[in-house]
Design an enzyme around this catalytic site. Sequence first.
Site, PDB file in Angstrom:
ATOM      1  N   TYR A 154       0.817  -1.216   0.000  1.00 48.49           N
ATOM      2  CA  TYR A 154       0.000   0.000   0.000  1.00 48.49           C
ATOM      3  C   TYR A 154       0.856   1.272   0.000  1.00 48.49           C
ATOM      4  O   TYR A 154       0.348   2.357  -0.292  1.00 48.49           O
ATOM      5  CB  TYR A 154      -0.954   0.051   1.205  1.00 48.49           C
ATOM      6  CG  TYR A 154      -1.907  -1.122   1.335  1.00 48.49           C
ATOM      7  CD1 TYR A 154      -2.099  -2.014   0.276  1.00 48.49           C
ATOM      8  CD2 TYR A 154      -2.618  -1.344   2.495  1.00 48.49           C
ATOM      9  CE1 TYR A 154      -2.955  -3.087   0.406  1.00 48.49           C
ATOM     10  CE2 TYR A 154      -3.482  -2.421   2.627  1.00 48.49           C
ATOM     11  CZ  TYR A 154      -3.633  -3.294   1.577  1.00 48.49           C
ATOM     12  OH  TYR A 154      -4.487  -4.365   1.699  1.00 48.49           O
TER      13      TYR A 154
ATOM     14  N   HIS B  36       1.016 -11.556   1.899  1.00 43.20           N
ATOM     15  CA  HIS B  36      -0.079 -10.829   1.239  1.00 43.20           C
ATOM     16  C   HIS B  36      -0.792 -11.689   0.192  1.00 43.20           C
ATOM     17  O   HIS B  36      -2.010 -11.646   0.043  1.00 43.20           O
ATOM     18  CB  HIS B  36       0.468  -9.557   0.588  1.00 43.20           C
ATOM     19  CG  HIS B  36      -0.571  -8.510   0.373  1.00 43.20           C
ATOM     20  ND1 HIS B  36      -0.284  -7.173   0.377  1.00 43.20           N
ATOM     21  CD2 HIS B  36      -1.904  -8.583   0.141  1.00 43.20           C
ATOM     22  CE1 HIS B  36      -1.388  -6.478   0.165  1.00 43.20           C
ATOM     23  NE2 HIS B  36      -2.385  -7.317   0.013  1.00 43.20           N
TER      24      HIS B  36
HETATM   25  N1  LIG Z   1      -5.389  -8.632   1.710  1.00 44.52           N
HETATM   26  C1  LIG Z   1      -5.730  -8.122   0.570  1.00 44.52           C
HETATM   27  O1  LIG Z   1      -5.319  -8.597  -0.502  1.00 44.52           O
HETATM   28  C2  LIG Z   1      -6.651  -6.923   0.538  1.00 44.52           C
HETATM   29  C3  LIG Z   1      -7.285  -6.564  -0.672  1.00 44.52           C
HETATM   30  C4  LIG Z   1      -8.139  -5.470  -0.654  1.00 44.52           C
HETATM   31  C5  LIG Z   1      -8.365  -4.775   0.528  1.00 44.52           C
HETATM   32  N2  LIG Z   1      -7.711  -5.125   1.671  1.00 44.52           N
HETATM   33  C6  LIG Z   1      -7.902  -4.365   2.937  1.00 44.52           C
HETATM   34  O2  LIG Z   1      -9.256  -4.288   3.254  1.00 44.52           O
HETATM   35  C7  LIG Z   1      -9.640  -2.930   3.399  1.00 44.52           C
HETATM   36  C8  LIG Z   1     -11.075  -2.752   3.013  1.00 44.52           C
HETATM   37  O3  LIG Z   1     -11.292  -3.053   1.662  1.00 44.52           O
HETATM   38  P1  LIG Z   1     -11.610  -1.944   0.582  1.00 44.52           P
HETATM   39  O4  LIG Z   1     -11.215  -0.622   1.148  1.00 44.52           O
HETATM   40  O5  LIG Z   1     -11.025  -2.390  -0.676  1.00 44.52           O
HETATM   41  O6  LIG Z   1     -13.183  -2.034   0.412  1.00 44.52           O
HETATM   42  P2  LIG Z   1     -14.445  -1.754   1.366  1.00 44.52           P
HETATM   43  O7  LIG Z   1     -14.064  -1.497   2.773  1.00 44.52           O
HETATM   44  O8  LIG Z   1     -15.412  -2.834   1.058  1.00 44.52           O
HETATM   45  O9  LIG Z   1     -15.050  -0.439   0.704  1.00 44.52           O
HETATM   46  C9  LIG Z   1     -14.491   0.806   0.857  1.00 44.52           C
HETATM   47  C10 LIG Z   1     -15.399   1.800   0.149  1.00 44.52           C
HETATM   48  O10 LIG Z   1     -16.693   1.794   0.770  1.00 44.52           O
HETATM   49  C11 LIG Z   1     -17.081   3.114   1.080  1.00 44.52           C
HETATM   50  N3  LIG Z   1     -17.774   3.075   2.383  1.00 44.52           N
HETATM   51  C12 LIG Z   1     -17.209   2.850   3.591  1.00 44.52           C
HETATM   52  N4  LIG Z   1     -18.136   2.867   4.544  1.00 44.52           N
HETATM   53  C13 LIG Z   1     -19.324   3.121   3.948  1.00 44.52           C
HETATM   54  C14 LIG Z   1     -20.640   3.244   4.430  1.00 44.52           C
HETATM   55  N5  LIG Z   1     -20.916   3.129   5.715  1.00 44.52           N
HETATM   56  N6  LIG Z   1     -21.621   3.512   3.512  1.00 44.52           N
HETATM   57  C15 LIG Z   1     -21.338   3.636   2.206  1.00 44.52           C
HETATM   58  N7  LIG Z   1     -20.093   3.501   1.687  1.00 44.52           N
HETATM   59  C16 LIG Z   1     -19.087   3.246   2.554  1.00 44.52           C
HETATM   60  C17 LIG Z   1     -15.819   3.926   1.162  1.00 44.52           C
HETATM   61  O11 LIG Z   1     -16.070   5.229   0.716  1.00 44.52           O
HETATM   62  P3  LIG Z   1     -15.926   6.508   1.685  1.00 44.52           P
HETATM   63  O12 LIG Z   1     -14.474   6.672   1.918  1.00 44.52           O
HETATM   64  O13 LIG Z   1     -16.536   7.590   0.874  1.00 44.52           O
HETATM   65  O14 LIG Z   1     -16.696   6.215   2.938  1.00 44.52           O
HETATM   66  C18 LIG Z   1     -14.888   3.196   0.226  1.00 44.52           C
HETATM   67  O15 LIG Z   1     -14.989   3.727  -1.068  1.00 44.52           O
HETATM   68  C19 LIG Z   1      -8.621  -2.161   2.535  1.00 44.52           C
HETATM   69  O16 LIG Z   1      -8.582  -0.804   2.877  1.00 44.52           O
HETATM   70  C20 LIG Z   1      -7.378  -2.926   2.854  1.00 44.52           C
HETATM   71  O17 LIG Z   1      -6.853  -2.511   4.113  1.00 44.52           O
HETATM   72  C21 LIG Z   1      -6.883  -6.207   1.697  1.00 44.52           C
END
Ligand SMILES: NC(=O)c1ccc[n+]([C@@H]2O[C@H](COP(=O)([O-])OP(=O)(O)OC[C@H]3O[C@@H](n4cnc5c(N)ncnc54)[C@H](OP(=O)(O)O)[C@@H]3O)[C@@H](O)[C@H]2O)c1
Length: 279
Positions: A45, A103
Site C-alpha cells: 500500500y 499478502h
Molecule cells: N489482503 C488483501 O489482498 C486486501 C485486498 C483489498 C483490501 N484489503 C484491505 O481491506 C480494506 C477494506 O477493503 P476496501 O477498502 O477495498 O473495500 P471496502 O471497505 O469494502 O469499501 C471501501 C469503500 O466503501 C465506502 N464506504 C465505507 N463505509 C461506507 C458506508 N458506511 N456507507 C457507504 N459507503 C461506505 C468507502 O467510501 P468513503 O471513503 O466515501 O466512505 C470506500 O470507497 C482495505 O482498505 C485494505 O486494508 C486487503
Amino acid sequence: MHHIGKTRIPAIGFGTYPLQGSEAQQAVEMAIGLGYRHIDTAQMYGNEKAVGQALRSCGLALDEVMVTTKVDPSNMDPERFLPSVERSLEDLGIDSVDYLLLHWPSRERALGQTLELLAEARSRGYSQHIGVSNFTCAQLREAGRLLPGEIATNQVEFHPLIDQRPLQRLCREQGVILSAYCALARGAFMEDRTLQSIARVYGKSVAQVALRWIIQQGVAAIAMSTRLENARGNLDVFDFELSDDEMKAIGALRQAHRRLVSPAQWAPEWDGPAEGDKE
Ligand SMILES: NC(=O)c1ccc[n+]([C@@H]2O[C@H](COP(=O)([O-])OP(=O)(O)OC[C@H]3O[C@@H](n4cnc5c(N)ncnc54)[C@H](OP(=O)(O)O)[C@@H]3O)[C@@H](O)[C@H]2O)c1
C-alpha cells in the site's frame, strides 16, 4: 469493541488501501479517535509511514492499537523477506506488529520456505501473530500442515456477495480466524433490496447490516472509509442482532459470487462454491 478468536482480533478493523500520505494519516487518526483498535496496512500500500505517524500522533500508547501488515509478493525470497519486515517496522515506528501476513501466496517460492521466513520473523519478535492472505482452501490446509496451530488468520475477500463457505468451514476446523477484506464490497450491495429492508427494521444502514452479518458469523471485518460519518457508522454494529431468518436471507445473496479483487499477477486459482452449498 468486540473481539474474535483466541488472538482477540477486533471484530471491526480499519483498512487503509488505497490511502496515501496525509490522507492515510488523517484517516487513521480519525479511525483511532472513533474507537477503531485494529489498523490494516501492507507493504504494497506504500502507506506504512503515514500509518506510523498516525499511531504516534493519536495520543494512545502504541500497544493499544493492533496493526496488521503484509509482506509483498516481491519480498518473498530469503534475501529480501526479513529486511522488508524490518523496513515495515521502521516505517510504522513500532518494534512489532500484531499480525504479519503473507499478502498473496507466492508463485515463485515454495510455501514451506515463505512460511519458514514468516515464522522466523515472529521468533525475532517482529510480530505477535502470523498469518496469510488470499490463500485458497488447499493452500491453507498445506500451511496448517507445515506450521500446525500457528496460522492465526487468513485475510480474504468476504462480504454478502461472495460465497466463501468452503474456506469458512476450513478456518473453523483449523482454528484460523477468517478476516474479511472488502467487507463492504466497495459499495456494490448498497442498493440491494434485502439488505435495505433489513436495515429499515433496525434503523441501521445497509453497510451496518452487512458488517453485522459478517461479525455475527465469527468473521473479523475490515472496512475502509475516509468519511467520518461512514467510519463512525461502520463501528456502530454492536447494539443489534440479526435473526436466523435474516442471516439466511442475506446469506442467499452469496449466490451472486462476485469477486472484486483478483489481480492477474498474484491471484491463485480460487475456490468456487461447494456443490452442497448451492441454494
Ligand atoms: N489482503 C488483501 O489482498 C486486501 C485486498 C483489498 C483490501 N484489503 C484491505 O481491506 C480494506 C477494506 O477493503 P476496501 O477498502 O477495498 O473495500 P471496502 O471497505 O469494502 O469499501 C471501501 C469503500 O466503501 C465506502 N464506504 C465505507 N463505509 C461506507 C458506508 N458506511 N456507507 C457507504 N459507503 C461506505 C468507502 O467510501 P468513503 O471513503 O466515501 O466512505 C470506500 O470507497 C482495505 O482498505 C485494505 O486494508 C486487503
